[in-house]
Design an enzyme around this catalytic site. Structure first.
Site, short mmCIF file in Angstrom:
data_model
loop_
_atom_site.label_atom_id
_atom_site.label_comp_id
_atom_site.label_asym_id
_atom_site.label_seq_id
_atom_site.Cartn_x
_atom_site.Cartn_y
_atom_site.Cartn_z
N TYR A 92 0.81 -1.22 0.00
CA TYR A 92 0.00 0.00 0.00
C TYR A 92 0.84 1.27 0.00
CZ TYR A 92 1.31 -0.29 4.91
OH TYR A 92 2.04 -0.38 6.07
N GLY A 93 2.17 1.13 0.10
CA GLY A 93 3.02 2.32 0.25
C GLY A 93 4.02 2.50 -0.87
N THR A 94 5.29 2.59 -0.49
CA THR A 94 6.33 2.94 -1.46
C THR A 94 6.69 1.81 -2.42
OG1 THR A 94 8.12 2.27 0.04
CG2 THR A 94 7.33 4.56 0.20
N LEU A 95 6.13 0.62 -2.22
CA LEU A 95 6.42 -0.50 -3.13
C LEU A 95 5.43 -0.59 -4.28
CD1 LEU A 95 7.29 -3.24 -0.47
CD2 LEU A 95 8.88 -2.15 -2.05
N GLU A 167 11.30 -4.40 5.20
CA GLU A 167 10.31 -3.75 6.06
C GLU A 167 10.69 -3.78 7.54
OE1 GLU A 167 8.23 -2.02 4.76
OE2 GLU A 167 7.23 -2.92 3.03
#
Length: 237
Positions: A92-95, A167
């Site tokens: 859901y983020g920077t990936l 992570e």
């Protein structure tokens, strides 16, 4: 004196004194006049069965169609075996695609990650941007915040191990399973919103208490209007 006389397929021998005759037969027959213009006669096999005629050099060989089918079958089996070791991960983020760390998802040296589609959490969660490096965190507080949007991937064991390390799992994030509603599936023309699947998600329970008071987001973008651009690891002090 011996007298030799050809008779049929043998030789007649007549002695001078006795007049006795003896015929010597030969298993060889004269060569046909047209020998060389066709295949030689077949030699008999044990049991009296004739040998099959030789295959002319200019006759094409039969195609081995089964060989190609065998290769395809082995590839399918390899893919099926690989699929058995794949895990679903919801990011859901920077990936996500277009975000600063998406490069890791397509780096095959770190493992295999196959994009499957877009989704969102069935339950609501607070998604905040926190810390001096503007890192997105999904706080593991079900029922608070928004249905968080993200992307679904299938990853192999090597990529899953990389993601755990990337992570900071289990200290910074914890990898848990969550129910994800499929919004759009790769290769499908219509949305598949009625489909729900379980995926691994990197959320956190080790957050700072003040993070609960930060603004909640439903769809992370490092270049969004919030003005909190993510700081890459190689750019941090």
């Amino acid at each position: 004196m011996l007298v030799f006389q050809l008779r049929g397929g043998g030789v007649l021998i007549r002695g001078p004194a006795t007049g006795q005759e003896q015929t010597l037969t030969s298993s060889f027959s004269p060569r046909p006049a047209e020998h060389g213009r066709g295949p030689p006669p077949s030699l008999p096999r044990p049991g009296g069965r004739p040998a099959p005629p030789p295959i002319p050099r200019d006759r094409p060989r039969a195609a081995h169609t089964g060989r190609g089918r065998g290769r395809k079958r082995r590839r399918r089996e390899a893919r099926a075996a690989l699929a058995g070791t794949m895990a679903r991960v919801f990011v859901y983020g920077t990936l996500k695609k277009g975000q600063p760390n998406y490069k890791h998802m397509i780096n095959t040296a770190k493992g295999i990650a196959k994009y499957q589609g877009r989704g969102r959490t069935v339950e609501k969660y607070p998604l905040v941007i926190a810390g001096k490096y503007n890192i997105p965190f999904m706080l593991n507080i079900p029922g608070t915040g928004h249905h968080v949007a993200g992307e679904i991937y299938t990853v192999d064991d090597q990529m899953l191990q990389f993601l755990d390390e990337f992570e900071g799992c289990p200290d910074m994030y914890q990898r848990t399973t969550m129910r994800i509603e499929v919004v759009e599936w790769e290769g499908k023309s219509s949305a598949a919103g009625s489909s729900v699947m379980e995926c691994f998600v990197y959320s956190t329970t080790t957050y700072q208490p003040e993070w609960v008071q930060l603004p909640y987001h439903d769809n992370y973008d490092s270049s969004g209007t919030h003005g909190l651009s993510y700081v890459l690891r190689e750019s941090r002090d």
